[in-house]
Design a protein around this motif. Sequence first.
Motif, PDB file in Angstrom:
ATOM      1  N   ASP A 210      23.259  29.451  37.527  1.00 30.37           N
ATOM      2  CA  ASP A 210      23.609  30.644  38.298  1.00 30.37           C
ATOM      3  C   ASP A 210      25.007  31.113  37.904  1.00 30.37           C
ATOM      4  O   ASP A 210      25.882  30.308  37.581  1.00 30.37           O
ATOM      5  CB  ASP A 210      23.577  30.333  39.793  1.00 30.37           C
ATOM      6  N   ARG A 211      25.205  32.418  37.972  1.00 24.63           N
ATOM      7  CA  ARG A 211      26.455  33.019  37.498  1.00 24.63           C
ATOM      8  C   ARG A 211      27.690  32.492  38.220  1.00 24.63           C
ATOM      9  O   ARG A 211      28.776  32.451  37.632  1.00 24.63           O
ATOM     10  CB  ARG A 211      26.391  34.546  37.625  1.00 24.63           C
ATOM     11  N   ILE A 212      27.553  32.064  39.472  1.00 26.02           N
ATOM     12  CA  ILE A 212      28.763  31.643  40.190  1.00 26.02           C
ATOM     13  C   ILE A 212      29.321  30.318  39.677  1.00 26.02           C
ATOM     14  O   ILE A 212      30.457  29.951  40.008  1.00 26.02           O
ATOM     15  CB  ILE A 212      28.569  31.577  41.720  1.00 26.02           C
ATOM     16  N   PHE A 213      28.531  29.607  38.867  1.00 28.88           N
ATOM     17  CA  PHE A 213      29.027  28.362  38.296  1.00 28.88           C
ATOM     18  C   PHE A 213      29.659  28.563  36.918  1.00 28.88           C
ATOM     19  O   PHE A 213      30.105  27.608  36.291  1.00 28.88           O
ATOM     20  CB  PHE A 213      27.890  27.345  38.198  1.00 28.88           C
ATOM     21  N   SER A 214      29.696  29.808  36.452  1.00 28.57           N
ATOM     22  CA  SER A 214      30.291  30.105  35.149  1.00 28.57           C
ATOM     23  C   SER A 214      31.805  29.910  35.187  1.00 28.57           C
ATOM     24  O   SER A 214      32.468  30.209  36.189  1.00 28.57           O
ATOM     25  CB  SER A 214      29.968  31.554  34.765  1.00 28.57           C
ATOM     26  N   GLU A 215      32.362  29.432  34.084  1.00 25.02           N
ATOM     27  CA  GLU A 215      33.815  29.239  33.999  1.00 25.02           C
ATOM     28  C   GLU A 215      34.562  30.564  34.108  1.00 25.02           C
ATOM     29  O   GLU A 215      35.708  30.602  34.553  1.00 25.02           O
ATOM     30  CB  GLU A 215      34.178  28.544  32.680  1.00 25.02           C
ATOM     31  N   LYS A 216      33.915  31.658  33.688  1.00 23.66           N
ATOM     32  CA  LYS A 216      34.566  32.969  33.693  1.00 23.66           C
ATOM     33  C   LYS A 216      34.248  33.779  34.949  1.00 23.66           C
ATOM     34  O   LYS A 216      34.610  34.951  35.039  1.00 23.66           O
ATOM     35  CB  LYS A 216      34.131  33.759  32.460  1.00 23.66           C
ATOM     36  N   TYR A 217      33.601  33.151  35.918  1.00 22.20           N
ATOM     37  CA  TYR A 217      33.119  33.890  37.083  1.00 22.20           C
ATOM     38  C   TYR A 217      34.230  34.634  37.817  1.00 22.20           C
ATOM     39  O   TYR A 217      34.107  35.821  38.127  1.00 22.20           O
ATOM     40  CB  TYR A 217      32.408  32.940  38.051  1.00 22.20           C
ATOM     41  N   SER A 218      35.330  33.958  38.135  1.00 18.62           N
ATOM     42  CA  SER A 218      36.397  34.580  38.921  1.00 18.62           C
ATOM     43  C   SER A 218      36.949  35.826  38.250  1.00 18.62           C
ATOM     44  O   SER A 218      37.138  36.868  38.896  1.00 18.62           O
ATOM     45  CB  SER A 218      37.529  33.578  39.163  1.00 18.62           C
ATOM     46  N   VAL A 219      37.195  35.738  36.967  1.00 16.51           N
ATOM     47  CA  VAL A 219      37.717  36.892  36.230  1.00 16.51           C
ATOM     48  C   VAL A 219      36.681  38.013  36.208  1.00 16.51           C
ATOM     49  O   VAL A 219      37.026  39.200  36.340  1.00 16.51           O
ATOM     50  CB  VAL A 219      38.118  36.487  34.798  1.00 16.51           C
ATOM     51  N   GLU A 220      35.407  37.654  36.048  1.00 16.18           N
ATOM     52  CA  GLU A 220      34.347  38.666  36.028  1.00 16.18           C
ATOM     53  C   GLU A 220      34.273  39.425  37.355  1.00 16.18           C
ATOM     54  O   GLU A 220      34.049  40.642  37.379  1.00 16.18           O
ATOM     55  CB  GLU A 220      33.008  38.001  35.720  1.00 16.18           C
ATOM     56  N   VAL A 221      34.455  38.712  38.457  1.00 14.27           N
ATOM     57  CA  VAL A 221      34.427  39.351  39.778  1.00 14.27           C
ATOM     58  C   VAL A 221      35.594  40.324  39.924  1.00 14.27           C
ATOM     59  O   VAL A 221      35.429  41.454  40.408  1.00 14.27           O
ATOM     60  CB  VAL A 221      34.466  38.291  40.898  1.00 14.27           C
ATOM     61  N   ILE A 222      36.777  39.910  39.509  1.00 16.01           N
ATOM     62  CA  ILE A 222      37.945  40.780  39.592  1.00 16.01           C
ATOM     63  C   ILE A 222      37.756  42.026  38.737  1.00 16.01           C
ATOM     64  O   ILE A 222      38.042  43.154  39.165  1.00 16.01           O
ATOM     65  CB  ILE A 222      39.206  40.003  39.147  1.00 16.01           C
ATOM     66  N   ARG A 223      37.233  41.853  37.525  1.00 14.58           N
ATOM     67  CA  ARG A 223      37.004  42.985  36.635  1.00 14.58           C
ATOM     68  C   ARG A 223      35.925  43.921  37.188  1.00 14.58           C
ATOM     69  O   ARG A 223      35.974  45.129  36.970  1.00 14.58           O
ATOM     70  CB  ARG A 223      36.608  42.480  35.247  1.00 14.58           C
ATOM     71  N   LYS A 224      34.976  43.367  37.894  1.00 17.04           N
ATOM     72  CA  LYS A 224      33.902  44.172  38.466  1.00 17.04           C
ATOM     73  C   LYS A 224      34.418  45.104  39.559  1.00 17.04           C
ATOM     74  O   LYS A 224      33.977  46.257  39.663  1.00 17.04           O
ATOM     75  CB  LYS A 224      32.818  43.255  39.046  1.00 17.04           C
ATOM     76  N   TYR A 225      35.374  44.624  40.368  1.00 15.43           N
ATOM     77  CA  TYR A 225      35.737  45.362  41.575  1.00 15.43           C
ATOM     78  C   TYR A 225      37.073  46.098  41.538  1.00 15.43           C
ATOM     79  O   TYR A 225      37.277  47.036  42.315  1.00 15.43           O
ATOM     80  CB  TYR A 225      35.734  44.411  42.778  1.00 15.43           C
ATOM     81  N   ALA A 226      37.999  45.694  40.682  1.00 17.95           N
ATOM     82  CA  ALA A 226      39.349  46.276  40.733  1.00 17.95           C
ATOM     83  C   ALA A 226      39.332  47.797  40.635  1.00 17.95           C
ATOM     84  O   ALA A 226      39.880  48.503  41.495  1.00 17.95           O
ATOM     85  CB  ALA A 226      40.229  45.672  39.637  1.00 17.95           C
ATOM     86  N   ASN A 227      38.703  48.330  39.606  1.00 17.07           N
ATOM     87  CA  ASN A 227      38.690  49.784  39.432  1.00 17.07           C
ATOM     88  C   ASN A 227      37.808  50.477  40.468  1.00 17.07           C
ATOM     89  O   ASN A 227      38.071  51.621  40.842  1.00 17.07           O
ATOM     90  CB  ASN A 227      38.236  50.141  38.017  1.00 17.07           C
ATOM     91  N   LYS A 228      36.763  49.792  40.929  1.00 11.11           N
ATOM     92  CA  LYS A 228      35.908  50.372  41.972  1.00 11.11           C
ATOM     93  C   LYS A 228      36.684  50.557  43.277  1.00 11.11           C
ATOM     94  O   LYS A 228      36.499  51.542  43.994  1.00 11.11           O
ATOM     95  CB  LYS A 228      34.685  49.490  42.204  1.00 11.11           C
ATOM     96  N   ILE A 229      37.549  49.597  43.589  1.00 12.42           N
ATOM     97  CA  ILE A 229      38.383  49.710  44.788  1.00 12.42           C
ATOM     98  C   ILE A 229      39.346  50.884  44.648  1.00 12.42           C
ATOM     99  O   ILE A 229      39.546  51.669  45.586  1.00 12.42           O
ATOM    100  CB  ILE A 229      39.149  48.390  45.035  1.00 12.42           C
ATOM    101  N   VAL A 230      39.931  51.028  43.463  1.00 13.11           N
ATOM    102  CA  VAL A 230      40.840  52.156  43.213  1.00 13.11           C
ATOM    103  C   VAL A 230      40.105  53.482  43.353  1.00 13.11           C
ATOM    104  O   VAL A 230      40.595  54.424  43.992  1.00 13.11           O
ATOM    105  CB  VAL A 230      41.469  52.033  41.810  1.00 13.11           C
TER     106      VAL A 230
END
Length: 254
Positions: A210-230
């Motif tokens: 599952d994606r949440i166990f990926s080593e890059k998961y945290s960075v992927e989540v931040i990249r997914k939402y940062a610009n959307k929040i802006v």
Amino acid sequence: MIIVGNGLLAKEFSKNKTDDDVLIIASGVSNSKEIKEEEFVREENLIRDVLQMHKNLKIVFFSTCSIMQSEKTPYILHKIKMEQLIRNLAMSHYIFRLPQAVGIVNNNTLVSNLVKNAYLNNRILIQNDAFRNPLDVEDISRIVLKVVETKIPPNRDFLNISPSNEIRVLDIAEEIRSLLCSESKIILVPGGERYSIDNSDLKRYIDEKDRIFSEKYSVEVIRKYANKIVEKYSCQWEKERIFNRLSQIRSGAI
């Protein structure tokens, strides 16, 4: 499915449907820095009322993984108390402990607050030893409903829903600054804490790939939402900045 609340979690669960007789308590104290007793009492009263009205439903309650940290803040002590309240009063229940939920929201939660300050080029204070486990709100809804719908027996002690790898808050801030091309200055201050979250039980219920166990998961989540929040809140932030500047001018502060 009945959903109590209208915040980030509640809105995400409202996008899904389940045939189970489930009540999602997605309302209550979400600010980990909260210290006001009236806010804690409000959530406790809400839980008692909800359990009284829906005795025959399976109750889903969200607690916090920060219970594992050494310093027991008023917020953590309150969540420990609410967990026990659920265990005592709910005939059928699931307690899910969560780290930092991330979604499109404008509040004082970690990522939203960092995005706002980076966008406004404000200085950002970061505790040097602080680590967090950002968790996509969409994954919270997906995993919780999977656990409930697969008929995993309720009334277990609790289940941690968390990525496998934590990330320094400093790295979160730096990533957001880079994504937004921000000129914010990051100032490191002493403090912060790092604690281990055991998600081994979670791997019994969802695929280890599952994606949440990926080593890059945290960075992927931040990249997914940062610009959307802006995109969602930048106009509001600009209006707030203009209003605050005008208020300072009128008060003679500048």
